[in-house]
Scaffold this active site. Structure first.
Site, short mmCIF file in Angstrom:
data_model
loop_
_atom_site.label_atom_id
_atom_site.label_comp_id
_atom_site.label_asym_id
_atom_site.label_seq_id
_atom_site.Cartn_x
_atom_site.Cartn_y
_atom_site.Cartn_z
NE ARG A 89 12.09 7.00 -22.88
CZ ARG A 89 11.98 7.15 -24.19
NH1 ARG A 89 12.95 6.77 -24.99
NH2 ARG A 89 10.91 7.73 -24.72
CE1 TYR A 134 7.48 3.59 -26.16
CE2 TYR A 134 9.37 4.19 -24.82
CZ TYR A 134 8.02 4.00 -24.95
OH TYR A 134 7.19 4.19 -23.88
NE ARG A 163 14.84 5.94 -28.70
CZ ARG A 163 14.54 7.12 -28.17
NH1 ARG A 163 13.30 7.54 -28.12
NH2 ARG A 163 15.48 7.89 -27.67
CB CYS A 210 15.18 5.16 -51.31
SG CYS A 210 15.64 3.54 -51.91
CD GLU A 245 0.07 4.42 -16.51
OE1 GLU A 245 0.47 5.22 -17.39
OE2 GLU A 245 -1.11 4.35 -16.15
N PRO A 246 5.99 2.50 -15.78
CG PRO A 246 7.54 1.29 -14.50
CD PRO A 246 6.10 1.72 -14.53
N GLY A 292 7.38 7.57 -17.74
CA GLY A 292 8.10 8.74 -18.21
C GLY A 292 9.50 8.95 -17.65
C1 LIG Z 1 4.05 5.40 -23.19
C2 LIG Z 1 3.31 5.44 -21.92
C3 LIG Z 1 3.93 5.08 -20.72
C4 LIG Z 1 5.40 4.71 -20.63
O1 LIG Z 1 6.24 5.79 -20.80
P1 LIG Z 1 7.84 5.62 -20.61
O2 LIG Z 1 8.36 6.97 -20.93
O3 LIG Z 1 8.27 4.59 -21.57
O4 LIG Z 1 8.07 5.22 -19.20
C5 LIG Z 1 3.17 5.08 -19.56
N1 LIG Z 1 1.86 5.42 -19.58
C6 LIG Z 1 1.23 5.77 -20.71
C7 LIG Z 1 -0.20 6.13 -20.67
C8 LIG Z 1 1.93 5.80 -21.91
O5 LIG Z 1 1.30 6.18 -23.03
#
Ligand SMILES: *Cc1c(COP(=O)(O)O)cnc(C)c1O
Length: 425
Positions: A284, A378, A320, A350, A281-282, A245
């Protein structure tokens, strides 16, 4: 004048835009457009930014595969010892195809099927991030049938406002994700009664493109409170996974550096007296600013109200902007003397929603190649074949070298699985 771009390896030289040592206009000429282009050096910088050498414990980075799942990108991270956060059997198969061990995989997602759980248990993943009580039952049943014990972590919904776009906010109690904070202790107690499960951790993921530390801190405090209660109840965990996130700069955002987030987490862990392994869990923040999308201007269309640059990339290539009203920088790959005009950059599909950027002052001529910046996350993974458009090719740049890491889709492949009702005579 030197412009500072959010992509660290992007720069203007001699009236042309370069990614590392590669002139992007020439790259577009060679491989065609639309074209996703990634910088290996920028990927390395993002990976390095997440390293925290003097931590008092192990930190595992689980790269979130859905942000960019090209197997060359996955291999890049696998070679650096990354773990992987996946949300489907398909993503897991990709991670294995990229040469990563199954033991480095954590499996998130609210809808895991029996087949997906079996596949993960056969290969021996690090753990399931479990999002509901029925999922606990299902994993227990499948594991028991297979004579295994499934490692599990419960994804807790901490009910904090991540203050981001509603579509990418996941940590409020009205969201579909995770187990309610209030029900978490009961859920752990219940899980501890299921013989097919081995409790190993706890996790959350509160949303995406977060640009301040505050929501992470709120969520972390809530989670650590839970861990204390669990310890009192005799439930010990090995790891704490604080999700992904972390935001990136698209326009003028100033997100915290990964090291600031890690320092905040470690301080909280130490204050609580916790010795757990730390995980993130990075997605982005690993890839967004390592990539861009090249697209050629087909037409300049002035109207009474607005100027349009109609380009050969569309919402099917990059959704996006229209899906999240996301702002992405747009830069011409060549500099010339066309007048600066305010324009919308739109695709050929279209739908009025088919736009890539609005109200940008650009000097553009027909045939120019534009770069849509910060498109590494993404982008390609959310692309589709809408309007029967083959998906773009992907190229990785390393210094002055270019490597095709995904061939452009071939038109005839698009209906290869379709069947006529009767033979054509
Ligand atoms: C999408 C997601 C992430 C990654 O989020 P980012 O904003 O891209 O860092 C991590 N964990 C879970 C469970 C997700 O669904």
């Amino acid at each position: 004048m030197t412009t500072i771009y959010p992509i660290p390896t992007l720069a203007n030289r001699q009236n042309a835009l370069f990614l590392e040592d590669m002139p992007l206009n020439e790259l577009a000429q060679k491989h065609g457009t639309p074209l996703y282009v990634y910088s290996k050096a920028a990927l390395q910088q993002a990976w390095d930014a997440w390293q925290y050498p003097n931590a008092d414990r192990t930190i595992h980075l689980c790269y979130s595969v859905k942000s960019n799942s090209n197997i060359a990108i996955l291999q890049f991270f696998a070679q650096r010892g990354s773990y992987f956060d996946i949300v489907s059997k398909g993503e897991m198969a990709r991670v294995l195809a990229a040469g990563a061990p199954a033991a480095h995989i954590v499996f998130s997602g609210v809808g895991k099927t029996v087949a997906e759980i079996e596949f993960a248990l056969e290969h021996g993943i690090h753990c399931f991030n479990v999002e509901s009580l029925p999922e606990l039952d299902r994993i227990h049943e499948v594991a028991t049938r297979m004579g295994k014990r499934a490692p599990i972590s419960l994804r807790i919904n901490p009910d904090v406002d991540a203050q981001t776009h509603p579509y990418i906010s996941t940590g409020l109690k009205e969201n579909k994700f995770g187990i309610d904070h209030e029900l978490a202790v009961e859920a752990y107690v219940y899980a501890s009664t299921l013989s097919g499960l081995k409790i190993t951790g706890i996790d959350y993921h509160i949303g995406s493109q977060l640009t301040t530390l505050a929501p992470f801190k709120d969520a972390q405090n809530r989670l650590f409170g839970l861990v204390k209660t669990l310890i009192e109840r005799g439930i010990e965990l090995e790891h704490i996974d604080l999700g992904g996130g972390l935001g990136v700069r698209y326009q003028d955002e100033t997100p915290p550096a990964p090291a600031e987030l890690i320092a905040q987490s470690l301080q909280g862990l130490r204050d609580a007296g916790f010795k757990h392994t730390l995980m993130y869990e990075p997605g982005r923040s690993m890839v967004a600013n390592a990539g861009l999308l090249l697209t050629r201007v087909e037409y300049i269309k002035p109207t009474e109200y607005k100027h349009f640059a109609i380009v050969d990339a569309a919402m099917n290539d990059f959704i996006r902007p229209t899906l999240y009203q996301a702002w992405h920088g747009v830069v011409n790959t060549v500099t010339h003397d066309a007048p600066l005009v305010n324009m919308d950059i739109v695709g050929p599909i279209c739908e009025s929603s088919d736009w890539l950027a609005k109200d940008r002052a650009l000097a553009v001529k027909t045939g120019d190649v534009l770069a849509i910046l910060s498109a590494g996350a993404y982008g390609m993974t959310m692309s589709s074949n809408y309007n029967t458009r083959p998906r773009a090719a992907e190229v990785l740049v390393d210094g002055g070298l270019d490597f095709v890491i995904c061939e452009r889709e071939v038109l005839a492949d698009l209906w290869i699985n379709e069947r006529l009702l009767s033979p054509i005579v």
